[in-house]
Design a protein around this motif. Sequence first.
Motif, PDB file in Angstrom:
ATOM      1  N   UNK A 391      36.888  11.617  -8.152  1.00 17.05           N
ATOM      2  CA  UNK A 391      35.618  12.071  -8.711  1.00 17.05           C
ATOM      3  C   UNK A 391      35.003  10.991  -9.595  1.00 17.05           C
ATOM      4  N   UNK A 392      35.837  10.313 -10.393  1.00 10.96           N
ATOM      5  CA  UNK A 392      35.325   9.248 -11.273  1.00 10.96           C
ATOM      6  C   UNK A 392      34.730   8.114 -10.453  1.00 10.96           C
ATOM      7  N   UNK A 393      35.425   7.709  -9.404  1.00  5.38           N
ATOM      8  CA  UNK A 393      34.941   6.609  -8.567  1.00  5.38           C
ATOM      9  C   UNK A 393      33.661   6.993  -7.831  1.00  5.38           C
ATOM     10  N   UNK A 394      33.618   8.200  -7.275  1.00  4.21           N
ATOM     11  CA  UNK A 394      32.434   8.625  -6.529  1.00  4.21           C
ATOM     12  C   UNK A 394      31.231   8.797  -7.453  1.00  4.21           C
ATOM     13  N   UNK A 395      31.436   9.405  -8.593  1.00  2.00           N
ATOM     14  CA  UNK A 395      30.326   9.609  -9.524  1.00  2.00           C
ATOM     15  C   UNK A 395      29.784   8.267 -10.002  1.00  2.00           C
ATOM     16  N   UNK A 396      30.684   7.342 -10.326  1.00  2.00           N
ATOM     17  CA  UNK A 396      30.253   6.014 -10.772  1.00  2.00           C
ATOM     18  C   UNK A 396      29.472   5.299  -9.680  1.00  2.00           C
ATOM     19  N   UNK A 397      29.928   5.431  -8.448  1.00  2.00           N
ATOM     20  CA  UNK A 397      29.250   4.751  -7.339  1.00  2.00           C
ATOM     21  C   UNK A 397      27.838   5.301  -7.137  1.00  2.00           C
ATOM     22  N   UNK A 398      27.722   6.625  -7.033  1.00  2.00           N
ATOM     23  CA  UNK A 398      26.413   7.215  -6.774  1.00  2.00           C
ATOM     24  C   UNK A 398      25.483   7.124  -7.981  1.00  2.00           C
ATOM     25  N   UNK A 399      26.043   6.959  -9.169  1.00  2.00           N
ATOM     26  CA  UNK A 399      25.212   6.836 -10.369  1.00  2.00           C
ATOM     27  C   UNK A 399      24.762   5.400 -10.617  1.00  2.00           C
ATOM     28  N   UNK A 400      25.171   4.482  -9.749  1.00  2.00           N
ATOM     29  CA  UNK A 400      24.745   3.091  -9.899  1.00  2.00           C
ATOM     30  C   UNK A 400      25.509   2.333 -10.963  1.00  2.00           C
ATOM     31  N   UNK A 401      26.718   2.790 -11.299  1.00  2.00           N
ATOM     32  CA  UNK A 401      27.521   2.130 -12.325  1.00  2.00           C
ATOM     33  C   UNK A 401      27.953   0.728 -11.877  1.00  2.00           C
ATOM     34  N   UNK A 402      28.150   0.517 -10.565  1.00  2.00           N
ATOM     35  CA  UNK A 402      28.633  -0.772 -10.059  1.00  2.00           C
ATOM     36  C   UNK A 402      27.495  -1.735  -9.730  1.00  2.00           C
ATOM     37  N   UNK A 403      26.248  -1.298  -9.855  1.00  2.00           N
ATOM     38  CA  UNK A 403      25.119  -2.181  -9.573  1.00  2.00           C
ATOM     39  C   UNK A 403      24.870  -3.097 -10.768  1.00  2.00           C
ATOM     40  N   UNK A 404      24.086  -4.141 -10.519  1.00  2.00           N
ATOM     41  CA  UNK A 404      23.726  -5.036 -11.629  1.00  2.00           C
ATOM     42  C   UNK A 404      22.232  -5.331 -11.584  1.00  2.00           C
ATOM     43  N   UNK A 405      21.496  -4.981 -12.633  1.00  2.00           N
ATOM     44  CA  UNK A 405      21.984  -4.272 -13.827  1.00  2.00           C
ATOM     45  C   UNK A 405      22.336  -2.812 -13.498  1.00  2.00           C
ATOM     46  N   UNK A 406      23.202  -2.238 -14.319  1.00  2.00           N
ATOM     47  CA  UNK A 406      23.669  -0.888 -14.063  1.00  2.00           C
ATOM     48  C   UNK A 406      22.556   0.128 -14.229  1.00  2.00           C
ATOM     49  N   UNK A 407      22.564   1.110 -13.289  1.00  2.00           N
ATOM     50  CA  UNK A 407      21.596   2.207 -13.409  1.00  2.00           C
ATOM     51  C   UNK A 407      22.007   3.159 -14.528  1.00  2.00           C
ATOM     52  N   UNK A 408      23.314   3.428 -14.629  1.00  2.00           N
ATOM     53  CA  UNK A 408      23.859   4.268 -15.703  1.00  2.00           C
ATOM     54  C   UNK A 408      25.087   3.575 -16.281  1.00  2.00           C
ATOM     55  N   UNK A 409      25.241   3.669 -17.573  1.00  2.00           N
ATOM     56  CA  UNK A 409      26.378   3.070 -18.259  1.00  2.00           C
ATOM     57  C   UNK A 409      27.612   3.948 -18.109  1.00  2.00           C
ATOM     58  N   UNK A 410      28.752   3.432 -18.594  1.00  2.00           N
ATOM     59  CA  UNK A 410      29.995   4.187 -18.533  1.00  2.00           C
ATOM     60  C   UNK A 410      29.934   5.468 -19.343  1.00  2.00           C
ATOM     61  N   UNK A 411      29.303   5.415 -20.504  1.00  2.00           N
ATOM     62  CA  UNK A 411      29.197   6.621 -21.337  1.00  2.00           C
ATOM     63  C   UNK A 411      28.331   7.672 -20.652  1.00  2.00           C
ATOM     64  N   UNK A 412      27.280   7.227 -19.942  1.00  2.00           N
ATOM     65  CA  UNK A 412      26.410   8.183 -19.250  1.00  2.00           C
ATOM     66  C   UNK A 412      27.136   8.838 -18.077  1.00  2.00           C
ATOM     67  N   UNK A 413      27.938   8.058 -17.337  1.00  2.00           N
ATOM     68  CA  UNK A 413      28.708   8.634 -16.232  1.00  2.00           C
ATOM     69  C   UNK A 413      29.745   9.608 -16.783  1.00  2.00           C
ATOM     70  N   UNK A 414      30.385   9.240 -17.912  1.00  2.00           N
ATOM     71  CA  UNK A 414      31.370  10.134 -18.535  1.00  2.00           C
ATOM     72  C   UNK A 414      30.719  11.444 -18.946  1.00  2.00           C
ATOM     73  N   UNK A 415      29.487  11.367 -19.459  1.00  2.00           N
ATOM     74  CA  UNK A 415      28.765  12.570 -19.860  1.00  2.00           C
ATOM     75  C   UNK A 415      28.471  13.445 -18.652  1.00  2.00           C
ATOM     76  N   UNK A 416      28.142  12.819 -17.500  1.00  2.00           N
ATOM     77  CA  UNK A 416      27.911  13.598 -16.274  1.00  2.00           C
ATOM     78  C   UNK A 416      29.158  14.384 -15.889  1.00  2.00           C
ATOM     79  N   UNK A 417      30.347  13.780 -16.124  1.00  2.00           N
ATOM     80  CA  UNK A 417      31.611  14.425 -15.759  1.00  2.00           C
ATOM     81  C   UNK A 417      32.150  15.322 -16.885  1.00  2.00           C
ATOM     82  N   UNK A 418      31.438  15.297 -18.021  1.00  2.00           N
ATOM     83  CA  UNK A 418      31.838  16.109 -19.167  1.00  2.00           C
ATOM     84  C   UNK A 418      33.224  15.713 -19.663  1.00  2.00           C
ATOM     85  N   UNK A 419      33.448  14.384 -19.739  1.00  2.00           N
ATOM     86  CA  UNK A 419      34.695  13.860 -20.288  1.00  2.00           C
ATOM     87  C   UNK A 419      34.339  12.704 -21.210  1.00  2.00           C
ATOM     88  N   UNK A 420      35.321  12.229 -21.967  1.00  2.00           N
ATOM     89  CA  UNK A 420      35.065  11.100 -22.865  1.00  2.00           C
ATOM     90  C   UNK A 420      34.982   9.810 -22.061  1.00  2.00           C
TER      91      UNK A 420
END
Length: 456
Positions: A391-420
Amino acid sequence: WDGEMVNQRKSGERCWVDTTIAPITSEDGAVERYVAVEHDVTERRDRERQIEAQNERLASLNATNEVLRDVNRELVAASTRDELEQAVCEQFTAADPFDVAWIGGRGLVADTVTPRSWAGTDAETLEDHVESLCAATPTPVEVAVDEGTPVITRVESPALGETDASSAVVVPLAYRGAEYGVIVVIANDSDAFDQIGRAVFAEVGETVADAINSVESEQTLASDRVTELEFELTGISEPLATLAATLDCHVELEHVAADSGEAHAQYVAVEGAAPAAVADHVTAATHVTDVQHVCTYDERAVFRLAVDDTSLVSTLAQYGASIESLTLTGGRGRLRAQVASSNDIRTVVDAFTTEYDGLSLVAQRETERDVQTEAAFRATLESVLTDRQREAAQTAYFAGFFEWPRTHSGSEVAEMMDISQATFTQHLRAAEQKLFEELFGETVTNRLELTRATMG
């Protein structure tokens, strides 16, 4: 009468003259004598001959360039070495002034040549060409291959309806030290190749050899059926072998990066020598241009070395072979390589053993390459990931976490998953590690133990 003819000066030197001859007649019309007016046109005739020769040479070059363009198109389209060589021969014979073309290599018997592909003649007539070509000692084929330059020669060709000797050019096919034989082109015009020149044919040889190397390399990478070659190494002169012998340590090749031109990166694991000693040795080595200590684990140090074309890996690549494993302990070693079964295996073995005196072939096996499908890889990866890691890998991928510049930061992806963010990072790193383990999972550890057992 008006015309040009050859006359002779008082010095005895011959010259071209533009001449007008007219009769002098008597009153009754009888011819009493002739008067001739001559103008020396030797320089003009020389210029005209030069222009004519230049035009003939230009026409030959244009025809040859057209052949080269056609050959290049065929090289791109060919998928096998046989197709490539046959297409080259056919393109040459389809254009003036060439009549016959064939590609072959030096035979197992001294002073013999074995044709592989040909056009413009039949097999029986081709034997006459080859016999005529091999009549001299050394043969033009030997000279062309050994000296690495095209050889223009004469070859008897009675089957072509010529009583005089035809002209032939023997072009070596060599790419970065790899020998693929020769291409021989024959023309009835005895001056055909003198007008074109050796440089043009040298370029043809390099281009064809480069294409052969590319085709065989692609076949090795893509072929499911390969020939596995196993060599034993003893006291050879090669960067990694020299490192193992000098420091009396164990060296194993882990990975080879893509060729970067003058040097390529080799990742090697060294056991039994201090990293500082390895760095000092490699820094002073002739054929290593750069060294970096990557890491140390389990008493094994991993280095990244930039090595020139003198290495075993580079030599194998020149012949379209891929390296499977290379292990060295002290002055001895073991090498396994794979070549597509459709390639010329004998050429690879002969060239490799000739290049390195201390290398001998100990095994040759026909095998089916293990091919993992995309579906199987996905299934394996899915089985090793936990639900949260996936779930972490898929959410990060679709949220643009691996793009440059990033579409969403790590904290924003964590918030989507409701985790720290720390928990997200932990899940993501674990997923990445498992992915890379599947991609690069065959570590040197298993091969190391296997090689030690084999070498005693």
